[in-house]
Structures are given as structure tokens and as C-alpha cells.
Scaffold this motif. Structure first.
Motif, short mmCIF file in Angstrom:
data_model
loop_
_atom_site.label_atom_id
_atom_site.label_comp_id
_atom_site.label_asym_id
_atom_site.label_seq_id
_atom_site.Cartn_x
_atom_site.Cartn_y
_atom_site.Cartn_z
N ALA A 198 34.60 38.02 46.05
CA ALA A 198 33.58 36.96 45.97
C ALA A 198 34.09 35.67 46.61
CB ALA A 198 33.20 36.71 44.51
N GLU A 199 33.36 35.22 47.60
CA GLU A 199 33.76 34.03 48.36
C GLU A 199 33.86 32.78 47.47
OE1 GLU A 199 33.91 30.64 50.79
OE2 GLU A 199 32.09 31.13 49.65
N PRO A 200 32.88 32.53 46.56
CA PRO A 200 32.99 31.31 45.73
C PRO A 200 34.26 31.32 44.88
CG PRO A 200 30.79 32.27 45.55
CD PRO A 200 31.63 33.26 46.29
N ARG A 201 34.67 32.49 44.41
CA ARG A 201 35.88 32.56 43.59
C ARG A 201 37.13 32.33 44.44
NH1 ARG A 201 34.86 36.83 38.63
NH2 ARG A 201 33.03 35.70 37.85
N ARG A 202 37.11 32.83 45.65
CA ARG A 202 38.25 32.58 46.54
C ARG A 202 38.35 31.08 46.84
NH1 ARG A 202 36.13 37.02 49.39
NH2 ARG A 202 35.52 35.73 51.17
N ARG A 203 37.19 30.44 47.04
CA ARG A 203 37.18 29.00 47.32
C ARG A 203 37.75 28.24 46.13
NH1 ARG A 203 31.77 28.49 49.23
NH2 ARG A 203 31.26 27.95 47.10
N LEU A 204 37.33 28.63 44.92
CA LEU A 204 37.85 27.98 43.71
C LEU A 204 39.37 28.16 43.63
CD1 LEU A 204 37.54 26.59 40.97
CD2 LEU A 204 36.84 28.79 39.98
N ALA A 205 39.83 29.37 43.93
CA ALA A 205 41.28 29.64 43.88
C ALA A 205 42.03 28.70 44.82
CB ALA A 205 41.56 31.10 44.24
N LYS A 206 41.49 28.52 46.01
CA LYS A 206 42.15 27.63 46.98
C LYS A 206 42.22 26.20 46.45
CE LYS A 206 43.36 28.25 50.72
NZ LYS A 206 44.76 28.50 51.16
N THR A 207 41.11 25.71 45.87
CA THR A 207 41.13 24.33 45.37
C THR A 207 42.10 24.19 44.21
OG1 THR A 207 39.37 24.56 43.73
CG2 THR A 207 38.69 24.07 45.99
N LEU A 208 42.41 25.30 43.53
CA LEU A 208 43.37 25.25 42.42
C LEU A 208 44.81 25.35 42.90
CD1 LEU A 208 41.47 27.50 39.84
CD2 LEU A 208 41.95 25.06 39.58
N GLY A 209 45.02 25.51 44.21
CA GLY A 209 46.38 25.49 44.73
C GLY A 209 46.98 26.86 45.00
N VAL A 210 46.17 27.91 44.89
CA VAL A 210 46.67 29.25 45.23
C VAL A 210 46.93 29.28 46.75
CG1 VAL A 210 45.96 31.66 45.43
CG2 VAL A 210 45.56 30.40 43.30
N ASP A 211 48.04 29.91 47.16
CA ASP A 211 48.47 29.81 48.56
C ASP A 211 47.54 30.52 49.53
OD1 ASP A 211 51.28 28.48 48.29
OD2 ASP A 211 51.19 30.00 46.71
N ILE A 212 47.16 31.75 49.20
CA ILE A 212 46.26 32.51 50.06
C ILE A 212 45.22 33.18 49.19
CG2 ILE A 212 46.08 34.51 51.63
CD1 ILE A 212 48.88 33.97 52.59
N ALA A 213 43.96 33.09 49.59
CA ALA A 213 42.90 33.80 48.87
C ALA A 213 42.23 34.71 49.89
CB ALA A 213 41.90 32.81 48.29
N LEU A 214 42.32 36.02 49.65
CA LEU A 214 41.78 36.93 50.65
C LEU A 214 40.74 37.89 50.07
CD1 LEU A 214 43.32 39.83 50.18
CD2 LEU A 214 45.18 38.68 51.37
N ASP A 215 39.97 38.42 50.99
CA ASP A 215 38.89 39.34 50.64
C ASP A 215 39.43 40.76 50.75
OD1 ASP A 215 36.71 40.93 50.41
OD2 ASP A 215 35.51 39.89 51.93
N PRO A 216 39.61 41.46 49.62
CA PRO A 216 40.24 42.78 49.67
C PRO A 216 39.40 43.80 50.43
CG PRO A 216 39.31 42.39 47.50
CD PRO A 216 39.17 41.11 48.26
#
Lengths: 336, 336
Positions: A198-216
Motif C-alpha cells: 500500500a502506497e499510503p503506508r509506505r509514504r507514512l513509513a518514510k515520514t517516520l524515518g524508515v530508510d527504504i519503503a518498497l512495494d513487495p
């Protein structure tokens, strides 16, 4: 009192009675309660839990959904009434508690939120054991304090992994448990890759400081084929994700299984054998981990508030349930 | 030379050619070779191994059964011919070797017994890497020396389990790997319960000093419900036994998975989660473990000879294969 009751697989707001508090127990007026993915699974697959019940070792074993269950175990409440022998608490004190009722008067302990005898916190009142109460710091809003429980689940997974040194890890799933796991891992200095379709969840992860958020669904294999992660946290818990984790992790790596898959799952043991893998299934948390989670939320070390995408009222709760899979939502909290 | 060739799923004695030994390689005249359950699985499910091959991480990955494979990896041989640069060995020296060919002249390493290029030891000759040869003590009979490899598999499983103190463990399966695992565990001072549905194998286990040998089809649950074992060694490797191991082991226990299940298997993750289990998949062994196994067999610390129920000739080998499941047989050895 009013509460949302699970009967069979139906969720309805009903008038239910609250047992009188026994010795050492406290009645709390619920202020907020997080909606947990496990509750959604539970409502959907409760029949399947009879299996865990037969094993006589499960914590989710003592409820009978036909008789009606009030779920809800991620709660913050206000002390409202006392049973015999309770001292040290005053009416109005804001508290959280591990969702467990200590044994009392020969009665065995029970889990709060998966019991047919005591209601969980998807209702106006909840019964708690005074011994387990933790005071909520004034600065912490109700709905953020309600994250103490999932925050402890994530901390437990990270502590059980016992990573010896900062490393690169993969967290599968950017739901609340996946994101909280990622936040604890970041606090410990690890490099964190999170995967979620889910793209919105990946975006949230990035704003929380996760290094890489990818689409499996499109990026997973390419990213990991070069330098696969030594440790993978499986925080999804649906059929197939355990096998996926086994495919992503490095040879001699470990999969920490925090996602609760309620159904029978299929794996290819040959892959696990060839890669000499360890699968470490984790559940729950210790009292220490629960206490540390409350402190981390209060001090802002875990920015819990940012995971909450929506609050709902009790009347809105039944409809909010099927909506949990909505990729635009992350943590949804019942608030009174 | 004559060898048993696996083509598709057929096993036949054929005349095959032996590649010339490359630099650092030695041709051995096979004296004996144990029949391994993995070979039986391999012959039956070879198509399935394409999956492991795709993962590019399996040790059983580089063979093409359509092109013909000579299996056989539990061998003892007599040095017969040398490639370039081999020193320290004489014709007639009795040797064992880990079933691996070291990389040579830019060619990658290969496993012996699961290769389309080099024949394994179900034939008159086998090619080995001089660097990996171990001399077999004179006192050790050929067919017992052939147990070095499975003995190392069992030692590896026990070493990977790293049991901190003498305890009670369950070994599932009283085939060669289960019995050898039990013997190593007994050497380390553990109390060992073994389970196998076959009465002759339970009887053999008892004569080898295993503390309790039980029939899982009738006795398992009763025995373990009171004080379940902290560690279970799964040495069967068929569909369903992993789940059984998860049911038998204690809460917070570990399952050491040494049985190689070639097919997709089904598990109930919820049980593993509720019990906070760790599944540790193990494969192979180190050079140290292989060396220690040879020494233990030679010194009688592992009474390998007693596991061998039958020797067969090369001509009898194809028929001996389907017979491996015969509960009256334990280890069957090809002997020249």
C-alpha cells in the motif's frame, strides 16, 4: 453499559452487564481503545481458534464467540470503581494495563478482550487488576496512550530478535505493528527496509524515518537478491507471507514471526533447510516491555500519535472493522 | 564403469563414463556407500527440486535428472588414480570425504551425488578433491566408515541445537539420522525419548541405549502432555511431522528440523505463535564435524555398525531403494 459484541461473526452494539469488581480489581471507564488487526482476524476466524484452544496453550483460548465476546485489549481507562482491598488509586486516575486479569479467589487468570466472562474495552467500562495498572503521564493524550499495547508487541519482537549489532533488517508490513517494530529498530540504530503493497503506508513509513519503503509486489526480489537481509520481521500474518519472508532472508538468517496468521499456512521446508534458516515465532511482551513502551510514547521516543489516522465513536466501531484493511488507514482508535 | 543411474524417476544399472580427474582431484574405487533417505526422496520428488534450484541457494540444485544422475554421497573409497598436483596419497589408501568437489580451474564447486557432471558413489568409481580426503583408520570396516556422512549430519543437528545443559529431548524418527542424533545426545549426557511408529526401529533404539522409545501413533500425546520436551529433533521429514513436532514441544521450546521434507508442508502458525516457538532448520555439517564423526565411529563412541541391517551389491541396489521404508531395515549399505 453499551459495548460492541462479537456473536459468531457478527459485530453489534448491545447493552451488556458488567460483572462487579472482585477483590483486587478495578472498574475503569474506557477513554480510548485501539482497533487491533488481531481482533479483525479473530472476528473472521474465531471458529479456527478452537484449534488453539484444544492445544491448551494459547492465550486466545478462553472465549466462546457464540456466547458473545466484547473484544478490545489496547485500552486506556479512567479509574471508576474499586473492588475489595484495592489501595493507591483514586477515581479519575488515567491508567493502562496489560490486557490480563490476574487470578483471583481460585479463578484462573484471563485475557482481557478475548473472554466470554469479562468484557474487553470495546465498551464503556472494563475490569482490570489493580496490581497491573500503570499511571499514564498527563502529557500523553488518551488515544496515544492506547498504543502502549501494540508498541509493547513490537518492542518484544525486537528484544526477542536480540540483534547483536546495528545491521540492515527487513520489516514486512507497514501496519501498526510493522511500523512500531521499524521505529524501535531505528531507535536501536539499525537500517530498516519496510515492505508494504500500500502506497499510503509506505509514504507514512518514510515520514517516520524508515530508510527504504518498497512495494513487495514489484520491487522485493530485485532489491534483496544482491544483499539479502540477515533478519526479517514478518508483521503481516496472512497466508503466504511466512514463505515470502523465508525467500527474502539471507542464508543462515532468521525470520521473526510477529504477524499472527490464524489459518493453516503452507511453507516449503526444503527452502528453509537449504538456507539453514531459523523461524522465531513471538507473542506478547513482558511487564517490563509494556512499561518501557508507555515511557517511550510519553517521552516521544516512539512518535505514536503519527500512526493514528482516525478516531471513531462506539457507534461507528462495527463499520470501522472491515475498513481496517483500507490502505489509507493505519491505526484507528475508538475514542469516547 | 557400472553405476546406478537416476533418469527421471527410474533407477537402472548402466555403463557410464568417468571424467578424467582434474588438478587436485583423485579417483576413488568405491568400497561402500550408504543408501540415504534423501536419495529416495530425491528420486521420487526430483521435479520438485527445481524449486530449490530457482532459489539458487540449495546444495541439491545442480543436477538434471532427465540427463541422468548417479547419486551416492555416503561413501568410503580406495585411492585409485590421481589428477595433477596431488601429493600425500597412495594407491590403495582408504578414504572418506565430505561429498563436495572443490572448485577447480574456474569451475564452481559441486556436490557429489547430486550432479549431472560428476557421478556419485552408487557406482564403481567416484571423483574426490584431494584436499578434503580423510584417512580411514584400519580398524574401521568399510561399511561402518560409510556412516561418517550421516553421523556428521546428526552431530551438526546436535551442535546447532547448542543445548546448554543435560536435559530431556524428543527425537522424532528412529531411522539412521534419528538414531545417530540420539546417540550423540546420549554421549552428551541427555535423556532421550525417541518416537517411531515401527516396532523394530524402537527395539533397535532401546538396544542402543535410548531411554524411552514410543509409538507416536498411540502414545505420543499422553507422554508429553505432562512435561513436554524443551527441544524436539524432527528427523522424519515427511508432510505433517513439522506440525507434530510443534505440538509435542514445550512452550518457548525449539524444534530442530533435520528431516528434509521435499514437498510443500502445512503448519498452523497460530500454534507456534501461541507457544512462542523457534523452528531451527539445519543442513549439512562443517569439516570439523565430519572429522569428529569419523573419529567417533573409529573409537566406537558411536556404535555405527549396529545401525547397519543389510549390505547389498550394485545389482541389488535399484530394488533396495523402495525397500528403505521397510521398518525391519535401518541403514542399508551398498558394498562392493
Amino acid at each position: 453499559m453499551r459495548a460492541m459484541v462479537l456473536r459468531g461473526r457478527d459485530l453489534k452494539i448491545e447493552e451488556v452487564s458488567l460483572p462487579a469488581p472482585g477483590p483486587g480489581q478495578v472498574v475503569g471507564r474506557v477513554l480510548a481503545c485501539g482497533i487491533c488487526g488481531s481482533d479483525l482476524h479473530y472476528a473472521r476466524f474465531a471458529g479456527d481458534l478452537r484449534y488453539a484452544s484444544r492445544s491448551e496453550r494459547g492465550v486466545l483460548s478462553n472465549a466462546d464467540t457464540a456466547a458473545g465476546v466484547v473484544m478490545g485489549h489496547e485500552f486506556v481507562a479512567e479509574v471508576f470503581e474499586f473492588g475489595e482491598g484495592v489501595t493507591g488509586w483514586q477515581k479519575g486516575d488515567r491508567v493502562v494495563s496489560m490486557p490480563i486479569l490476574a487470578p483471583v479467589g481460585g479463578k484462573p487468570g484471563q485475557s482481557i478482550g478475548y473472554s466470554s466472562e469479562y468484557p474487553g474495552a470495546y465498551g464503556e467500562f472494563v475490569i482490570m487488576s489493580a496490581l497491573l495498572l500503570l499511571r499514564v503521564p498527563d502529557s500523553l493524550p488518551d488515544r496515544t496512550a492506547a498504543l502502549t499495547e501494540p508498541c509493547a508487541v513490537a518492542l518484544h519482537a525486537v528484544r526477542e530478535a536480540a540483534l547483536p549489532a546495528p545491521t540492515e533488517v527487513l520489516v514486512m508490513g507497514a501496519g501498526p505493528i510493522g511500523l512500531l517494530t521499524a521505529l524501535w529498530l531505528k531507535n536501536d540504530g539499525h537500517r530498516v527496509i519496510i515492505s508494504d503493497p500500500a502506497e499510503p503506508r509506505r509514504r507514512l513509513a518514510k515520514t517516520l524515518g524508515v530508510d527504504i519503503a518498497l512495494d513487495p509486489t514489484s520491487e522485493g526480489s530485485q532489491v534483496f537478491s544482491e544483499r539479502p537481509p540477515e533478519v526479517v520481521f514478518e508483521c503481516v500474518g496472512i497466508q503466504g507471507t511466512l514463505q515470502e519472508a523465508m525467500e527474502h532472508v539471507a542464508r543462515r538468517g532468521r525470520v521473526i514471526v510477529a504477524g499472527v496468521c490464524m489459518l493453516e499456512d503452507r511453507i516449503r521446508p526444503l527452502l528453509a533447510i537449504n538456507k539453514h534458516l531459523t523461524l522465531q515465532f513471538v507473542l506478547g511482551y513482558s511487564a517490563d516491555e509494556f512499561t518501557e513502551s508507555l515511557a517511550a510514547l510519553a517521552e516521544g521516543r516512539i512518535p505514536g500519535e503519527r500512526l493514528i489516522t482516525r478516531s471513531v465513536s462506539l457507534d461507528e466501531l462495527p463499520a470501522a472493522f472491515p475498513d481496517l484493511a483500507n490502505p489509507h488507514d493505519c491505526k484507528v482508535v475508538l475514542q469516547f
